[in-house]
Design a protein around this motif. Structure first.
Motif, PDB file in Angstrom:
ATOM      1  N   UNK A  82       0.809  -1.219   0.000  1.00 45.34           N
ATOM      2  CA  UNK A  82       0.000   0.000   0.000  1.00 45.34           C
ATOM      3  C   UNK A  82       0.839   1.265   0.000  1.00 45.34           C
ATOM      4  N   UNK A  83       0.326   2.287  -0.670  1.00 41.36           N
ATOM      5  CA  UNK A  83       0.925   3.612  -0.578  1.00 41.36           C
ATOM      6  C   UNK A  83       0.356   4.308   0.651  1.00 41.36           C
ATOM      7  N   UNK A 119      -4.212  13.258  -8.479  1.00 36.76           N
ATOM      8  CA  UNK A 119      -2.984  12.501  -8.219  1.00 36.76           C
ATOM      9  C   UNK A 119      -2.040  13.292  -7.313  1.00 36.76           C
ATOM     10  N   UNK A 120      -1.841  14.572  -7.616  1.00 34.72           N
ATOM     11  CA  UNK A 120      -0.947  15.403  -6.810  1.00 34.72           C
ATOM     12  C   UNK A 120      -1.452  15.486  -5.378  1.00 34.72           C
ATOM     13  N   UNK A 121      -2.753  15.674  -5.211  1.00 33.13           N
ATOM     14  CA  UNK A 121      -3.324  15.759  -3.856  1.00 33.13           C
ATOM     15  C   UNK A 121      -3.099  14.463  -3.099  1.00 33.13           C
ATOM     16  N   UNK A 122      -3.353  13.339  -3.759  1.00 30.79           N
ATOM     17  CA  UNK A 122      -3.285  12.044  -3.083  1.00 30.79           C
ATOM     18  C   UNK A 122      -1.854  11.680  -2.706  1.00 30.79           C
ATOM     19  N   UNK A 123      -0.893  11.902  -3.602  1.00 32.95           N
ATOM     20  CA  UNK A 123       0.484  11.503  -3.283  1.00 32.95           C
ATOM     21  C   UNK A 123       1.070  12.359  -2.174  1.00 32.95           C
ATOM     22  N   UNK A 154      -0.375  11.978   3.745  1.00 30.82           N
ATOM     23  CA  UNK A 154       0.308  10.989   4.578  1.00 30.82           C
ATOM     24  C   UNK A 154      -0.706  10.407   5.571  1.00 30.82           C
ATOM     25  N   UNK A 155      -0.732   9.078   5.672  1.00 31.52           N
ATOM     26  CA  UNK A 155      -1.755   8.417   6.499  1.00 31.52           C
ATOM     27  C   UNK A 155      -1.250   8.030   7.885  1.00 31.52           C
ATOM     28  N   UNK A 156      -0.077   8.493   8.262  1.00 32.26           N
ATOM     29  CA  UNK A 156       0.523   8.066   9.536  1.00 32.26           C
ATOM     30  C   UNK A 156      -0.428   8.209  10.712  1.00 32.26           C
ATOM     31  N   UNK A 157      -1.152   9.324  10.759  1.00 27.61           N
ATOM     32  CA  UNK A 157      -2.033   9.566  11.904  1.00 27.61           C
ATOM     33  C   UNK A 157      -3.237   8.635  11.910  1.00 27.61           C
ATOM     34  N   UNK A 158      -3.590   8.069  10.756  1.00 26.96           N
ATOM     35  CA  UNK A 158      -4.722   7.149  10.699  1.00 26.96           C
ATOM     36  C   UNK A 158      -4.368   5.755  11.198  1.00 26.96           C
ATOM     37  N   UNK A 159      -3.126   5.353  11.027  1.00 24.04           N
ATOM     38  CA  UNK A 159      -2.746   3.960  11.260  1.00 24.04           C
ATOM     39  C   UNK A 159      -3.032   3.476  12.686  1.00 24.04           C
TER      40      UNK A 159
END
Length: 261
Positions: free
Chosen positions: A125-126, A182-186, A189-194
């Motif tokens: 996963x990205x 694409x620019x928005x998604x890349x 960062x999902x760190x806080x969700x994990x």
């Protein structure tokens, strides 16, 4: 083409239409493809699971036969839309399996809608951002110059396009109308969700994944409370294609299907 993937249903919700494959019987597994993919790109995964599970797979907006969203979407927008599509076909908890960007969407659903997700399988996963390398810093500086040049008429726009053609990623070049998305998604960062993911989580990663480094796998494993990592070697970013038999056995076992010799 697999016979399973020749029977599609069209669903429309929130102003977006998409194709859906709904096959098999048993506990529900929602299968999401990666950026640039489509239902067919997850064919081996669907074939692996459909004899033991009910599999729901779909084209994400902008890919396959699904038109792009009318506005610039982020991962949370894709996640909310996927949840609406799944709710049309199934009202209970489901397992989610996502590859690359589909994994990023799946983990977003698991973190924000915990009651909807039973078990979570994240395949290369990205979602995490790396500290930029020196070459990346140079590219960013040049990109800023290119954007300024693009505001200076024809010659500047040609210079801007030459720069993008030279240094942009394949995904960026091919994004077309999805480029702002694409620019928005890349850049998300999902760190806080994990840490908010309560579902038992299996991380499957190719040892030679050059798109999403293995270091990200270690970080995700440490941040998701109930996560385990399996590294497939040799395999790259499409680990489910590089080691299909082992991939299938591992996923089936994790999801609770009887393992046959």
């Amino acid at each position: 083409m697999d016979a399973t993937l020749s029977h599609f249903t069209t669903i429309e919700t929130a102003g977006q239409s998409t194709r859906v494959v709904d096959t098999g019987a048993g506990e529900v597994v929602v299968v999401l493809h990666g950026w640039g993919g489509r239902i067919e790109s997850m064919g081996p995964v669907i074939s692996c699971l459909q004899s033991r599970f009910r599999v729901i797979a779909l084209d994400l907006p902008g890919f396959g036969e699904a038109p792009p969203p009318a506005s610039v979407w982020g991962t949370s927008d894709y996640a909310a839309w996927v949840s609406e599509v799944v709710a049309i076909r199934w009202s209970g908890r489901a397992h989610f399996l996502g590859h690359s960007f589909g994994g990023k969407v799946s983990l977003n659903i698991a973190a924000t809608e915990p009651a909807a997700v039973d078990k979570l399988v994240l395949v290369d996963p990205s979602g995490l951002r790396s500290a930029p390398s020196n070459s990346a810093r140079v590219k960013r500086a040049l990109s800023r110059v290119a954007r300024i040049a693009g505001q200076m008429g024809g010659p500047g726009k040609r210079l801007q396009q030459k720069f993008y053609d030279r240094v942009a990623s394949d995904d960026y070049r091919k994004a077309g109308p999805l480029r702002p998305t694409f620019v928005r998604i890349v850049n998300e960062d999902v760190s806080e969700l994990l840490p908010r993911i309560g579902a038992p989580t299996l991380l499957l990663w190719g040892a030679q994944d050059h798109d999403v480094p293995l270091a990200h796998a270690r970080t995700m494993e440490s941040l998701i409370p109930d996560a385990g990592l399996v590294v497939l070697d040799p395999a790259g970013h499409f680990s489910y294609l590089d080691q299909p038999d082992r991939f299938c056995r591992i996923v089936r076992h994790f999801l609770g299907a009887p393992v046959t010799p």
